[in-house]
Design an enzyme around this catalytic site. Structure first.
Site, PDB file in Angstrom:
ATOM      1  N   SER A 152      72.142  30.865 -22.081  1.00  0.00           N
ATOM      2  CA  SER A 152      71.673  31.776 -20.889  1.00  0.00           C
ATOM      3  C   SER A 152      72.788  33.037 -21.248  1.00  0.00           C
ATOM      4  O   SER A 152      72.650  33.997 -20.766  1.00  0.00           O
ATOM      5  CB  SER A 152      72.282  31.286 -19.706  1.00  0.00           C
ATOM      6  OG  SER A 152      71.479  29.970 -19.323  1.00  0.00           O
TER       7      SER A 152
ATOM      8  N   HIS B 215      65.472  33.008 -25.401  1.00  0.00           N
ATOM      9  CA  HIS B 215      66.068  32.965 -24.191  1.00  0.00           C
ATOM     10  C   HIS B 215      64.666  32.674 -23.105  1.00  0.00           C
ATOM     11  O   HIS B 215      64.033  33.949 -22.844  1.00  0.00           O
ATOM     12  CB  HIS B 215      67.012  33.886 -23.454  1.00  0.00           C
ATOM     13  CG  HIS B 215      67.598  33.599 -22.380  1.00  0.00           C
ATOM     14  ND1 HIS B 215      67.950  34.295 -21.370  1.00  0.00           N
ATOM     15  CD2 HIS B 215      67.842  32.269 -21.735  1.00  0.00           C
ATOM     16  CE1 HIS B 215      68.487  33.771 -20.195  1.00  0.00           C
ATOM     17  NE2 HIS B 215      68.341  32.375 -20.504  1.00  0.00           N
TER      18      HIS B 215
ATOM     19  N   ASN C 229      70.106  37.634 -17.048  1.00  0.00           N
ATOM     20  CA  ASN C 229      71.308  37.234 -16.646  1.00  0.00           C
ATOM     21  C   ASN C 229      72.508  38.178 -16.068  1.00  0.00           C
ATOM     22  O   ASN C 229      73.090  38.095 -15.157  1.00  0.00           O
ATOM     23  CB  ASN C 229      71.757  36.046 -17.311  1.00  0.00           C
ATOM     24  CG  ASN C 229      70.819  34.744 -17.132  1.00  0.00           C
ATOM     25  OD1 ASN C 229      70.136  34.858 -16.159  1.00  0.00           O
ATOM     26  ND2 ASN C 229      70.868  34.065 -18.171  1.00  0.00           N
TER      27      ASN C 229
HETATM   28  N1  CAA Z   1      57.126  23.923 -13.674  1.00  0.00           N
HETATM   29  C1  CAA Z   1      55.710  24.119 -13.947  1.00  0.00           C
HETATM   30  N2  CAA Z   1      54.944  25.049 -13.287  1.00  0.00           N
HETATM   31  C2  CAA Z   1      55.520  25.423 -11.905  1.00  0.00           C
HETATM   32  C3  CAA Z   1      56.698  25.283 -11.473  1.00  0.00           C
HETATM   33  C4  CAA Z   1      57.631  24.115 -12.485  1.00  0.00           C
HETATM   34  N3  CAA Z   1      58.853  23.800 -12.158  1.00  0.00           N
HETATM   35  N4  CAA Z   1      57.206  25.789 -10.300  1.00  0.00           N
HETATM   36  C5  CAA Z   1      55.918  26.353 -10.061  1.00  0.00           C
HETATM   37  N5  CAA Z   1      55.068  26.475 -11.027  1.00  0.00           N
HETATM   38  C6  CAA Z   1      53.611  26.897 -11.250  1.00  0.00           C
HETATM   39  C7  CAA Z   1      52.826  26.334 -10.059  1.00  0.00           C
HETATM   40  O1  CAA Z   1      52.141  25.173 -10.810  1.00  0.00           O
HETATM   41  C8  CAA Z   1      52.102  27.451  -9.915  1.00  0.00           C
HETATM   42  O2  CAA Z   1      50.941  27.694 -10.920  1.00  0.00           O
HETATM   43  P1  CAA Z   1      49.557  28.204 -10.748  1.00  0.00           P
HETATM   44  O3  CAA Z   1      49.547  29.232  -9.911  1.00  0.00           O
HETATM   45  O4  CAA Z   1      48.848  27.970 -12.305  1.00  0.00           O
HETATM   46  O5  CAA Z   1      48.716  27.056  -9.766  1.00  0.00           O
HETATM   47  C9  CAA Z   1      52.754  28.696 -10.179  1.00  0.00           C
HETATM   48  O6  CAA Z   1      53.923  28.401 -10.847  1.00  0.00           O
HETATM   49  C10 CAA Z   1      53.291  29.273  -8.787  1.00  0.00           C
HETATM   50  O7  CAA Z   1      53.839  28.195  -8.029  1.00  0.00           O
HETATM   51  P2  CAA Z   1      53.778  27.642  -6.442  1.00  0.00           P
HETATM   52  O8  CAA Z   1      52.886  28.215  -5.897  1.00  0.00           O
HETATM   53  O9  CAA Z   1      54.105  26.253  -6.147  1.00  0.00           O
HETATM   54  O10 CAA Z   1      54.940  28.570  -5.965  1.00  0.00           O
HETATM   55  P3  CAA Z   1      55.403  30.056  -5.675  1.00  0.00           P
HETATM   56  O11 CAA Z   1      54.280  30.976  -5.950  1.00  0.00           O
HETATM   57  O12 CAA Z   1      56.244  30.177  -4.800  1.00  0.00           O
HETATM   58  O13 CAA Z   1      56.291  30.501  -7.248  1.00  0.00           O
HETATM   59  C11 CAA Z   1      58.219  30.434  -8.666  1.00  0.00           C
HETATM   60  C12 CAA Z   1      57.281  29.654  -7.599  1.00  0.00           C
HETATM   61  C13 CAA Z   1      56.948  30.736  -9.917  1.00  0.00           C
HETATM   62  C14 CAA Z   1      59.079  29.503  -9.234  1.00  0.00           C
HETATM   63  C15 CAA Z   1      58.292  31.950  -8.008  1.00  0.00           C
HETATM   64  O14 CAA Z   1      59.060  31.641  -6.721  1.00  0.00           O
HETATM   65  C16 CAA Z   1      59.195  32.744  -8.797  1.00  0.00           C
HETATM   66  O15 CAA Z   1      58.677  33.488  -9.782  1.00  0.00           O
HETATM   67  N6  CAA Z   1      60.403  32.608  -8.561  1.00  0.00           N
HETATM   68  C17 CAA Z   1      61.506  33.412  -9.289  1.00  0.00           C
HETATM   69  C18 CAA Z   1      61.721  32.449 -10.609  1.00  0.00           C
HETATM   70  C19 CAA Z   1      63.035  33.170 -11.412  1.00  0.00           C
HETATM   71  O16 CAA Z   1      63.740  34.102 -11.160  1.00  0.00           O
HETATM   72  N7  CAA Z   1      63.236  32.459 -12.450  1.00  0.00           N
HETATM   73  C20 CAA Z   1      64.184  32.926 -13.692  1.00  0.00           C
HETATM   74  C21 CAA Z   1      65.644  32.465 -13.276  1.00  0.00           C
HETATM   75  S1  CAA Z   1      66.877  32.937 -14.250  1.00  0.00           S
HETATM   76  C22 CAA Z   1      66.678  32.100 -15.677  1.00  0.00           C
HETATM   77  O17 CAA Z   1      65.906  31.122 -15.687  1.00  0.00           O
HETATM   78  C23 CAA Z   1      67.804  32.330 -16.826  1.00  0.00           C
HETATM   79  C24 CAA Z   1      68.965  31.709 -16.889  1.00  0.00           C
HETATM   80  O18 CAA Z   1      69.334  31.520 -18.047  1.00  0.00           O
HETATM   81  C25 CAA Z   1      69.460  31.222 -15.935  1.00  0.00           C
END
Ligand code: CAA
Length: 493
Positions: A121, A142, A192
């Site tokens: 990360s 990443h 990040n």
């Molecule tokens: N694994 C697999 N699929 C997942 C999942 C998981 N943990 N969580 C959600 N999904 C999928 C669902 O199956 C759904 O897919 P479909 O549309 O194909 O059915 C889709 O994602 C949307 O899910 P939900 O409707 O349940 O939930 P949501 O609409 O609230 O979306 C989210 C969830 C995609 C996590 C959304 O809230 C989001 O984009 N959040 C931001 C996440 C983010 O910022 N990530 C980056 C973090 S930084 C990082 O990772 C880097 C690092 O090095 C720290």
């Protein structure tokens, strides 16, 4: 000549590694998933099975497709099984000593032409590459959590990465259905670096008592339009990972805004790591610990007479009147609402009843930041929250500080993006793409800057700097110059 990449090793099958293994398998590649201890291996297998089962239950994947995907993944406890992989990606904890030891082993075990990738990360890809006899074939790849969903891959090349490898890995990312953004090896890369500064600042506002966990989460999700509030996202990323990333950012930037907020250290030490341990800022096991719903039922307002001051007062007054409140004057109203995007206590002290004044800032169309000064009566603040619900807005309570919640968190992030661009690290398009696809933001920071207006952001930053005295809140010189030159669009300049 480009290598044929058909078999991929994934070392470390925690949340990220298991997600990455699934992504490769879904794209038709053979995957060898490695975890050194048997328990972690079973957990990793469980992650991949649950995630694909969930896709089946949502109708996104046929059972036969799921079985094919799972059939492409083998799980093993031995790194020696990676001897014939075309590419190996590492997703183990963010501890440089572990990474160095692993890459030394991989260098010994893997074929000489195997690409060794790290999903780190924030740690230095160059330092990891330097532990191998093939630094030119070591690269950062990443992914973002949840890996099967987020569409970005940051491809991180170093000064010694061999020519063409970043393009090959970018092409591989496209094969996985992702969009690559290629960047150099700096702490935090693009996402990040911008994201963790913002998340850490949210934790700092919580510690300072500017607003509650749920109010901050609601403000950023519903007011700024982000997919998750900062505390929900910290819990998703993992507080241990977030802490480590902040620490690495701080080591490189020496900027206090990257120094991990003490609450992160406390929660991590207590073993409250977020979703993966069941509890972090939020309790993910018990409904009682979940975020307070933003849309509480709207009752009848308990307030009789309201006076609204400031820009847009007429419109809000009319809405409040149609909801049953009577319009009054500042001296005889039960409640005085000052519409403002700057602190309101100076208005309060000019009133005969300063305890009746509440500030109000509308954010993003749906949210109203309800601002209590040091003099505001809690009953008045509650009454305004009720009124706000009656007119169909979501109230977010906060203290009378520069930027309240939304601007205080949004503007420094935009400022950091301007500094990043101005340093020559990445283009505006790449930074915008990275934030949209890596974090699901509705717009990238430069698109957001143009939408809000450069002068408003510059002035907001000046106010934040004056209040918090954080050097990095001072407007980026480029932003300042553009406003002085009356340039209205940073992307169109
Ligand atoms: N694994 C697999 N699929 C997942 C999942 C998981 N943990 N969580 C959600 N999904 C999928 C669902 O199956 C759904 O897919 P479909 O549309 O194909 O059915 C889709 O994602 C949307 O899910 P939900 O409707 O349940 O939930 P949501 O609409 O609230 O979306 C989210 C969830 C995609 C996590 C959304 O809230 C989001 O984009 N959040 C931001 C996440 C983010 O910022 N990530 C980056 C973090 S930084 C990082 O990772 C880097 C690092 O090095 C720290």
């Amino acid at each position: 000549m480009a290598r044929a990449i058909e078999t991929v090793g994934v070392v470390g099958l925690g949340t990220m590694g298991a997600g990455i293994a699934e992504v490769f398998a879904r794209a038709g590649l053979g995957v060898i998933g490695v975890e050194v201890d048997a328990e972690a291996l079973e957990r990793g297998r469980g992650h991949v099975h649950r995630s694909t089962d969930r896709a089946v239950s949502r109708g996104k994947l046929a059972e036969a497709e799921r079985d094919e995907i799972l059939g492409r993944v083998t799980f093993t406890g031995s790194l020696d099984d990676l001897s014939d992989a075309d590419l190996v990606i590492e997703a183990i904890p963010e501890v440089m000593d572990y990474k160095r030891a692993l890459f030394t082993d991989l260098d010994r075990i893997c074929r000489p032409d195997t690409v060794l990738a790290t999903n780190t990360s924030s740690l230095s890809v160059t330092a990891i590459a330097a532990t191998t006899s093939r630094p030119g074939q070591v690269i950062g790849m990443h992914f973002f959590n949840p890996a099967p969903v987020m569409r970005l891959v940051e491809v991180v090349h170093t000064v010694v990465t061999e020519d063409g490898l970043a393009d090959e890995v970018g092409a591989l990312a496209r094969r996985l259905g992702k969009t690559p953004v290629t960047v150099g090896d700096r702490a935090g890369f693009v996402v990040n670096r911008l994201l963790l500064g913002y998340l850490n600042h949210a934790a700092t506002l919580l510690e300072r008592g500017v607003a509650s966990r749920d109010d901050i989460d609601n403000a950023m999700k519903l007011g700024a339009g982000l997919p998750m509030g900062p505390f929900s996202l910290l819990d998703l990323i993992g507080l241990d990972t977030s802490y480590e990333v902040c620490e690495v950012l701080f080591q490189e930037s020496r900027d206090r805004v990257h120094a991990p907020a003490p609450i992160l250290r406390e929660l991590v030490t207590a073993g409250l790591l977020g979703r993966k341990s069941g509890r972090g800022f939020h309790d993910h096991k018990h409904a009682a610990g979940q975020a307070r719903s933003a849309a509480e039922p709207a009752g009848r307002p308990g307030v009789v007479t309201v006076c609204v001051l400031g820009e847009g007062a007429g419109e809000l007054s009319a809405k409040l009147s149609s909801a049953g409140a009577k319009a009054g004057e500042p001296h005889d109203s039960d409640v005085v609402i000052a519409l403002s995007r700057t602190p309101v206590v100076e208005h309060a002290v000019r009133l005969p009843h300063p305890e009746r004044l509440v500030g109000l800032h509308l954010a993003g169309g749906d949210v109203a930041e309800v601002v209590s000064t040091a003099l505001t009566s809690p009953d008045v603040a509650r009454a305004v929250q009720d009124l706000i619900r009656v007119v169909g807005l979501i109230p977010v309570s906060c203290a009378d500080r520069a930027g309240f919640v939304v601007d205080a968190l949004l503007y420094p992030y935009l400022n950091d993006a301007v500094r990043m661009y101005d340093s020559g690290y990445a283009s505006m398009d790449d930074i915008d793409t990275a934030m949209r696809l890596g974090c699901g933001y509705p717009a990238g920071p430069f698109e957001t800057l143009d939408a809000i207006g450069l002068p408003a952001v510059r002035d907001g930053l000046r106010a934040l700097y004056a209040e918090y005295r954080e050097p990095s809140f001072a407007p980026a010189p480029l932003l300042d110059r553009l406003v002085t030159a009356r340039v209205t669009s940073i992307r169109g300049r």
